[in-house]
Scaffold this active site. Structure first.
Site, mmCIF file in Angstrom:
data_model
loop_
_atom_site.group_PDB
_atom_site.id
_atom_site.type_symbol
_atom_site.label_atom_id
_atom_site.label_comp_id
_atom_site.label_asym_id
_atom_site.label_seq_id
_atom_site.Cartn_x
_atom_site.Cartn_y
_atom_site.Cartn_z
ATOM 1 N N LYS A 1 0.826 -1.207 0.000
ATOM 2 C CA LYS A 1 0.000 0.000 0.000
ATOM 3 C C LYS A 1 0.859 1.255 0.000
ATOM 4 C CE LYS A 1 -2.281 -0.846 3.612
ATOM 5 N NZ LYS A 1 -1.472 -2.058 3.833
ATOM 6 N N THR A 3 3.687 1.621 -1.499
ATOM 7 C CA THR A 3 4.157 1.803 -2.875
ATOM 8 C C THR A 3 3.052 2.398 -3.744
ATOM 9 O OG1 THR A 3 5.455 -0.201 -2.489
ATOM 10 C CG2 THR A 3 5.397 0.604 -4.736
ATOM 11 N N ARG A 25 2.788 6.540 7.536
ATOM 12 C CA ARG A 25 3.254 6.289 8.900
ATOM 13 C C ARG A 25 4.776 6.113 8.909
ATOM 14 N NH1 ARG A 25 0.184 1.039 10.131
ATOM 15 N NH2 ARG A 25 0.428 0.894 7.879
ATOM 16 N N LYS A 36 9.361 -7.956 7.783
ATOM 17 C CA LYS A 36 8.636 -7.200 6.755
ATOM 18 C C LYS A 36 9.510 -6.177 6.033
ATOM 19 C CE LYS A 36 4.361 -4.478 6.524
ATOM 20 N NZ LYS A 36 4.718 -3.093 6.822
ATOM 21 N N ALA A 255 -1.643 -1.664 12.404
ATOM 22 C CA ALA A 255 -3.103 -1.793 12.259
ATOM 23 C C ALA A 255 -3.638 -3.064 12.906
ATOM 24 C CB ALA A 255 -3.486 -1.771 10.789
ATOM 25 N N PHE A 286 -2.637 -2.652 6.590
ATOM 26 C CA PHE A 286 -3.229 -3.949 6.259
ATOM 27 C C PHE A 286 -4.517 -3.805 5.447
ATOM 28 C CE2 PHE A 286 -0.671 -5.095 10.148
ATOM 29 C CZ PHE A 286 0.336 -5.718 9.447
ATOM 30 N N PHE A 360 3.023 -7.336 -10.803
ATOM 31 C CA PHE A 360 4.392 -7.881 -10.724
ATOM 32 C C PHE A 360 4.762 -8.470 -12.085
ATOM 33 C CE2 PHE A 360 3.310 -7.324 -6.410
ATOM 34 C CZ PHE A 360 4.450 -7.446 -5.621
ATOM 35 N N TRP A 389 5.810 0.642 -9.569
ATOM 36 C CA TRP A 389 7.070 0.119 -9.016
ATOM 37 C C TRP A 389 8.158 0.179 -10.092
ATOM 38 C CZ3 TRP A 389 10.935 -3.461 -9.620
ATOM 39 C CH2 TRP A 389 11.725 -3.742 -8.479
#
Length: 536
Positions: A1, A3, A25, A36, A255, A286, A360, A389
């Site tokens: 999210k 990105t 954030r 992560k 979250a 999330f 992707f 991306w």
């Protein structure tokens, strides 16, 4: 999210010439060095400098850690001092004679007023009034305020404190939470001004006294000190994307174990700066079941802002997982049941939904077309493949156009529940309408906490569920759209300063652990160039 957020604002500002601002954030160092990784976006849709962003930045999380742990230290020290001293000794130390003068501090005068003692001269209090003033009578078994650390450390989930001889046998079981789960982090994200923040910090409930009444940071006399530690953290940090779009980085609650959104202040300042017709893209953690639900029911209630569009991020790979396997078009179709449910959750709030399919290089054209088609059939205003991306803002222009169109639609935004409903009913509504549970089941501990908070006058607060992000249910292994399950509520806490009730679902932990191979194996510093390697 993150990105998609960056790609979207780059498309809006750099390619469509629309004023926009991203509000993100600040990432916790727990995931950055754990599993992560960071949260600066990725590829050509990234916040820069990403090393600063993912590490200490301007020290907000350190300030929260310091303030949180000062309050934790104050709780245990107060219990020790009250247990080992007479009323007179406590009073003499709490209100000492300095240069021949004895006077109350302003926070002590405020406490006297709350106790109904309308006196300002320390020499005029009766023995009974002195006893009331000096004794908080904290019940150690009710302490809910935990120490925090911004590191994933599973061995701090349950500890014993106070084992040194100097603590005179006053030891108890305690725990550490990750720093971003601190109520002070939630307050930073929800506050609207310094005065509001100071008031919220004072209202934080740390325990109950032996009569069952809440004990607050204000009672402990620490509110002003906490505000001093947080005075710079209240300011959002201005950064930029690779294409020069402005980004506010502020606050970083998870979250799953907190409310999962960047700050109200960042959103409001950004809205002021973009002007009429501009866009503020603010990211919630999330899925629609947790970050978005809390954005609407908690953050929007606090800010009074009405969202124009929900951008729901999906990937083919994630949908294959929900469908049960890796390489099959049918599995993608099967997994789209989860996407459909996420769209339905957003529609509960009356806001148009645009699905952003984060593409992707391994995704086939057939898979991308199928997901977008199913999303539109499921009620999304639009569904758009995104290549930000690999292509930066140019790869999200179609998404930006869809968002602009959706924002011009009629909006019937509404909250999911009325605050006046009983706490149990509000939990049940979220469990049934958002997660798809059949019902909820409260442990005896959760039941008694709900009764206590209702009696203490905290029943009209919104709900912030602590639930796994790996499933719509409480069981991480249940993918797709689980149904027929009973949602277990193991405990209920109250974040009174932040302004929400905080139920823990199942075995949810508020301190993550490190995996066998954490990210830190790949993180390094070149001593010649001072270049950081391996952050992502």
């Amino acid at each position: 999210k993150s990105t998609v957020t960056i790609g979207l604002v780059q498309a809006l500002t750099a390619h469509l010439n629309v004023n926009s601002f991203a509000c993100l954030r600040q990432p916790s160092q727990g995931p950055t060095f754990g599993v992560k990784g960071g949260a600066a976006g990725g590829g050509y849709a990234q916040v820069i400098p990403m090393e600063e962003f993912n590490l200490h930045l301007t020290g907000d999380i350190h300030a929260i850690t310091a303030a949180n742990n000062l309050l934790a230290a104050a709780v245990d020290a107060r219990i020790l001092h009250e247990s080992t001293q007479s009323d007179k000794a406590l009073y003499n130390r709490l209100v000492p004679v300095v240069n021949g003068v004895r006077e109350f501090s302003s926070i002590q005068l405020a406490r006297l007023k709350r106790l109904g003692i309308n006196k300002t001269d320390p020499g005029t209090l009766t023995a009974d009034e002195i006893s009331k003033f000096v004794r908080l009578d904290i019940d150690p078994s009710t302490i809910t305020w935990q120490r925090v650390l911004d590191t994933n450390d599973r061995f701090l989930r349950k500890i014993t404190i106070g084992q040194a001889n100097t603590e005179k046998g006053f030891f108890r079981q305690a725990q550490f939470d990750i720093a971003v789960a601190s109520e002070i982090m939630a307050i930073l994200a929800l506050t609207t001004s310094l005065a509001d923040m100071k008031e919220r910090l004072g209202k934080m409930v740390v325990a109950n006294d032996k009569n069952g009444q809440p004990v607050t940071a204000e009672d402990l006399g620490v509110t002003g000190a906490l505000a001093v530690l947080m005075k710079d953290a209240i300011k959002p940090t201005l950064m930029q994307t690779l294409e020069g779009t402005p980004v506010f980085v502020h606050a970083g609650p998870f979250a799953n174990i907190a409310h999962g959104n960047s700050s109200v202040l960042a959103d409001k300042i950004a809205l002021k700066l973009v002007g009429e017709g501009g866009f503020v893209v603010t990211e919630a953690g999330f899925g629609a079941d947790i970050g978005m639900e809390k954005f609407f029911n908690i953050k929007c209630r606090t800010s009074g802002l009405v969202p124009s569009v929900v951008v729901l991020v999906a990937t083919v790979r994630a949908l294959k997982m929900h469908g049960g396997g890796p390489n099959n078009l049918q599995l993608v179709a099967d997994g789209c049941c989860n996407l459909q449910k996420q769209i339905q959750i957003a529609q509960l709030f009356g806001v148009p939904v645009v699905v952003a399919l984060n593409v992707f290089k391994t995704d086939s054209h057939a898979e991308v077309d199928l997901v977008c088609e199913i999303a539109k059939q499921s009620g999304a205003f639009d569904a758009v493949p995104c290549n930000h991306w690999s292509a930066g803002g140019r790869g999200a222009v179609e998404l930006a156009q869809a968002v602009r169109k959706a924002a011009s639609q009629e909006n019937s935004f509404k909250y999911l529940y009325n605050l006046e409903l009983p706490i149990i009913e509000k939990i049940r509504i979220i469990a049934q309408k958002v997660y798809g549970a059949e019902d909820i089941e409260l442990s005896p501990v959760a039941q008694s906490q709900i009764s206590r908070y209702s009696k203490q006058g905290f029943g009209n607060l919104p709900i912030c569920m602590a639930k796994t992000h790996l499933s719509l249910s409480h069981q991480p292994e249940r993918k797709g759209v689980p149904t027929g399950f009973i949602l277990p509520i193991s405990d209920v806490r109250a974040s009174i300063g932040a302004g929400f009730i905080y139920p823990l679902v199942g075995t949810m932990s508020t301190m993550p652990g490190l995996p066998t191979r954490p990210c830190f194996y790949d993180i390094d510093l070149d001593p010649d160039t001072e270049q950081v390697k391996g952050l992502f």
